[in-house]
Design a protein around this motif. Structure first.
Motif, PDB file in Angstrom:
ATOM      1  N   SER A 185      47.708  19.795  48.646  1.00 27.01           N
ATOM      2  CA  SER A 185      46.755  19.119  49.520  1.00 27.01           C
ATOM      3  C   SER A 185      45.929  18.078  48.791  1.00 27.01           C
ATOM      4  CB  SER A 185      45.833  20.153  50.181  1.00 27.01           C
ATOM      5  OG  SER A 185      45.125  20.904  49.205  1.00 27.01           O
ATOM      6  N   ARG A 186      45.596  18.306  47.532  1.00 32.22           N
ATOM      7  CA  ARG A 186      44.717  17.364  46.829  1.00 32.22           C
ATOM      8  C   ARG A 186      45.396  16.011  46.643  1.00 32.22           C
ATOM      9  NH1 ARG A 186      39.760  17.675  43.700  1.00 32.22           N
ATOM     10  NH2 ARG A 186      38.960  15.620  44.218  1.00 32.22           N
ATOM     11  N   ASP A 187      46.655  16.034  46.220  1.00 40.41           N
ATOM     12  CA  ASP A 187      47.372  14.767  46.043  1.00 40.41           C
ATOM     13  C   ASP A 187      47.719  14.122  47.382  1.00 40.41           C
ATOM     14  OD1 ASP A 187      47.395  14.687  43.242  1.00 40.41           O
ATOM     15  OD2 ASP A 187      49.204  15.891  43.112  1.00 40.41           O
ATOM     16  N   ALA A 188      48.184  14.918  48.333  1.00 41.26           N
ATOM     17  CA  ALA A 188      48.622  14.354  49.617  1.00 41.26           C
ATOM     18  C   ALA A 188      47.461  13.703  50.363  1.00 41.26           C
ATOM     19  CB  ALA A 188      49.269  15.440  50.471  1.00 41.26           C
ATOM     20  N   LEU A 189      46.348  14.418  50.465  1.00 42.83           N
ATOM     21  CA  LEU A 189      45.184  13.825  51.131  1.00 42.83           C
ATOM     22  C   LEU A 189      44.582  12.718  50.279  1.00 42.83           C
ATOM     23  CD1 LEU A 189      43.658  17.079  52.609  1.00 42.83           C
ATOM     24  CD2 LEU A 189      44.459  15.113  53.922  1.00 42.83           C
ATOM     25  N   GLY A 190      44.707  12.854  48.961  1.00 44.79           N
ATOM     26  CA  GLY A 190      44.177  11.828  48.063  1.00 44.79           C
ATOM     27  C   GLY A 190      44.837  10.474  48.264  1.00 44.79           C
ATOM     28  N   ILE A 191      46.175  10.460  48.416  1.00 47.09           N
ATOM     29  CA  ILE A 191      46.844   9.172  48.593  1.00 47.09           C
ATOM     30  C   ILE A 191      46.492   8.554  49.944  1.00 47.09           C
ATOM     31  CG2 ILE A 191      48.710   9.821  47.045  1.00 47.09           C
ATOM     32  CD1 ILE A 191      50.519  10.247  49.416  1.00 47.09           C
ATOM     33  N   ALA A 192      46.271   9.396  50.959  1.00 46.76           N
ATOM     34  CA  ALA A 192      45.846   8.868  52.264  1.00 46.76           C
ATOM     35  C   ALA A 192      44.442   8.284  52.169  1.00 46.76           C
ATOM     36  CB  ALA A 192      45.897   9.970  53.317  1.00 46.76           C
ATOM     37  N   LEU A 194      43.053   7.007  49.490  1.00 45.87           N
ATOM     38  CA  LEU A 194      43.152   5.750  48.743  1.00 45.87           C
ATOM     39  C   LEU A 194      43.641   4.613  49.631  1.00 45.87           C
ATOM     40  CD1 LEU A 194      44.678   7.193  45.463  1.00 45.87           C
ATOM     41  CD2 LEU A 194      42.532   5.908  45.589  1.00 45.87           C
ATOM     42  N   TYR A 195      44.655   4.888  50.445  1.00 45.22           N
ATOM     43  CA  TYR A 195      45.185   3.858  51.338  1.00 45.22           C
ATOM     44  C   TYR A 195      44.111   3.379  52.313  1.00 45.22           C
ATOM     45  CZ  TYR A 195      47.811   1.661  55.089  1.00 45.22           C
ATOM     46  OH  TYR A 195      48.259   0.772  56.044  1.00 45.22           O
ATOM     47  N   VAL A 200      38.936   9.362  46.272  1.00 46.55           N
ATOM     48  CA  VAL A 200      39.670  10.635  46.308  1.00 46.55           C
ATOM     49  C   VAL A 200      38.718  11.822  46.190  1.00 46.55           C
ATOM     50  CG1 VAL A 200      41.796   9.683  45.364  1.00 46.55           C
ATOM     51  CG2 VAL A 200      40.063  10.597  43.798  1.00 46.55           C
ATOM     52  N   ASN A 201      37.469  11.551  45.842  1.00 39.46           N
ATOM     53  CA  ASN A 201      36.483  12.618  45.685  1.00 39.46           C
ATOM     54  C   ASN A 201      35.462  12.653  46.818  1.00 39.46           C
ATOM     55  OD1 ASN A 201      37.445  13.594  43.080  1.00 39.46           O
ATOM     56  ND2 ASN A 201      36.730  11.625  42.273  1.00 39.46           N
ATOM     57  N   THR A 202      35.761  11.952  47.908  1.00 38.10           N
ATOM     58  CA  THR A 202      34.817  11.951  49.018  1.00 38.10           C
ATOM     59  C   THR A 202      34.607  13.361  49.566  1.00 38.10           C
ATOM     60  OG1 THR A 202      34.308  10.994  51.177  1.00 38.10           O
ATOM     61  CG2 THR A 202      36.609  11.510  50.748  1.00 38.10           C
ATOM     62  N   THR A 203      33.402  13.605  50.018  1.00 35.14           N
ATOM     63  CA  THR A 203      33.095  14.862  50.720  1.00 35.14           C
ATOM     64  C   THR A 203      32.759  14.581  52.180  1.00 35.14           C
ATOM     65  OG1 THR A 203      30.772  14.739  50.030  1.00 35.14           O
ATOM     66  CG2 THR A 203      32.282  15.998  48.614  1.00 35.14           C
ATOM     67  N   ALA A 354      39.829   9.894  38.468  1.00 35.06           N
ATOM     68  CA  ALA A 354      40.117  11.294  38.143  1.00 35.06           C
ATOM     69  C   ALA A 354      39.584  12.163  39.273  1.00 35.06           C
ATOM     70  CB  ALA A 354      39.457  11.673  36.819  1.00 35.06           C
ATOM     71  N   TYR A 355      40.305  13.205  39.596  1.00 37.01           N
ATOM     72  CA  TYR A 355      39.805  14.145  40.589  1.00 37.01           C
ATOM     73  C   TYR A 355      38.625  14.933  40.006  1.00 37.01           C
ATOM     74  CZ  TYR A 355      44.240  13.632  43.160  1.00 37.01           C
ATOM     75  OH  TYR A 355      45.322  13.154  43.855  1.00 37.01           O
TER      76      TYR A 355
END
Length: 375
Positions: A185-192, A194-195, A200-203, A354-355
């Motif tokens: 989930s961290r990478d998958a949601l992270g790339i979305a 970013l797009y 990637v660290n938003t809360t 960085a995450y």
């Protein structure tokens, strides 16, 4: 050249195992294995290591065992999230683990890691200062870095119409059925994120929900062939998918088996990461664990490991001398373009994040949204 040498060594190892009746020590069944291989009651010195798939030159395990008399039980987990689930549920007896930066922060937060005795790890001095005192372990009490690198897009140039430069390719209906979504989930949601132009660290729940919807719409449109982790090797090397998200070191391994593959850190930026060796607080073999960490932090081990797994080393001497090591080993110079993918420049890293460990409520939201995807 490198692939052929590795194949020769693998065949020699297989023949040796057949003649001796021994079995390969590596167990890759992450979700089915309990990790209970402690050798207790035998009096033998043992260290139980859990890392990632395709992430070590296994001849280093043999060398360590020969030099120290310590038996290594080596197992793998599929992702940081799977590893955390194993540790949370109990029933595993790992001594050394190799999680990524953000997961290390969470494990420290939850008091799962032991402070290291760096007197037993003199090779820590060989780690480049830029990989020390990072946000996940600011006082350097718990970790010794193992590798670092970037997350990017791998594409099969024989299957895409134009060079891939943007994360948009991961959601594009024109590639329906030919895209592999990374299975964490961290990478998958992270790339979305970013797009969409978010950190990637938003809360921010609305931003995370928007990222989730982007993936959910792609699922609805049939974009994804499936979710993968280590399965990506077979899929991309065999030409069974056009596009995937995965890590730079693993791309370089795949490239040896399929020259049509390309790698890019997209224009919107990406994640750059450090994976580091840690000892669990529950370890029953802390001295052996620190001996293993010290061995793996040596320049020799880092050079051989880089050569085998294609991930960049945090050992300053090893990273600097690897091109010369490669040329001496294979009789030809290392392609600078490949070295740049392995050990990207600061210019590339400046476009990446960085995450950081997310608050508990945000992690819960990630887990809930990931479960809802259901693919």
């Amino acid at each position: 050249m490198k692939k052929m040498v590795a194949l020769t060594l693998a065949l020699l190892m297989a023949a040796s195992l057949f003649l001796s009746g021994c079995s390969v020590r590596k167990d890759t069944s992450d979700s089915e294995n309990s990790g209970s291989s402690n050798g207790s009651g035998s009096g033998d010195r043992v260290v139980n290591v859990c890392s990632w798939g395709e992430y070590i030159d296994e001849s280093l395990i043999d060398q360590f065992e020969e030099e120290t008399g310590i038996k290594v039980n080596y197992q793998t987990a599929e992702s940081n999230e799977v590893l955390y689930s194993q540790l949370s549920m109990g029933g595993v007896d790992y001594d050394v683990i190799v999680p990524s930066d953000y997961m290390i922060s969470q494990l420290i937060e939850e008091d799962m890691l032991a402070e290291l005795n760096y007197d037993n790890i003199p090779n820590f001095e060989k780690i480049d200062d830029r990989f020390k005192n990072l946000s996940y372990d600011p006082e350097n009490k718990y970790t010794v870095p193992y590798t670092w690198g970037t997350l990017g897009i791998i594409s099969n140039t024989a299957k895409v119409q134009e060079p891939i430069t943007s994360w948009s390719a991961m959601f594009d209906p024109q590639y329906a059925g030919n895209v592999l979504l990374i299975n964490n989930s961290r990478d998958a949601l992270g790339i979305a994120l970013l797009y969409l132009g978010y950190s990637v660290n938003t809360t921010d729940e609305a931003e995370i929900q928007e990222a989730y919807q982007l993936i959910a719409d792609a699922v609805k449109n049939g974009v994804y062939q499936g979710k993968v982790m280590d399965e990506v090797f077979q899929k991309m090397e065999g030409g069974n998918a056009a596009i995937a998200t995965y890590y730079a070191g693993d791309y370089l391994s795949m490239l040896e088996n399929n020259e049509d593959l390309a790698y890019v850190v997209p224009e919107e930026g990406s994640n750059w990461f450090v994976d580091a060796m840690c000892v669990l607080k529950t370890s029953q073999h802390k001295e052996e664990a620190e001996a293993w960490i010290n061995f793996m932090a040596s320049t020799e081990a880092n050079l051989r490991n880089m050569d085998y797994i294609w991930y960049a080393s945090p050992n300053a001497e090893a990273l600097e001398t690897y091109p010369a090591y490669y040329e001496e080993t294979y009789g030809e110079p290392l392609d600078p373009a490949l070295y740049e993918i392995m050990a990207p420049s600061q210019e590339v890293l400046d476009r990446c994040e960085a995450y950081l460990v997310l608050p508990a409520e945000t992690r819960t939201l990630y887990n809930d949204l990931w479960t809802q995807l259901g693919i």
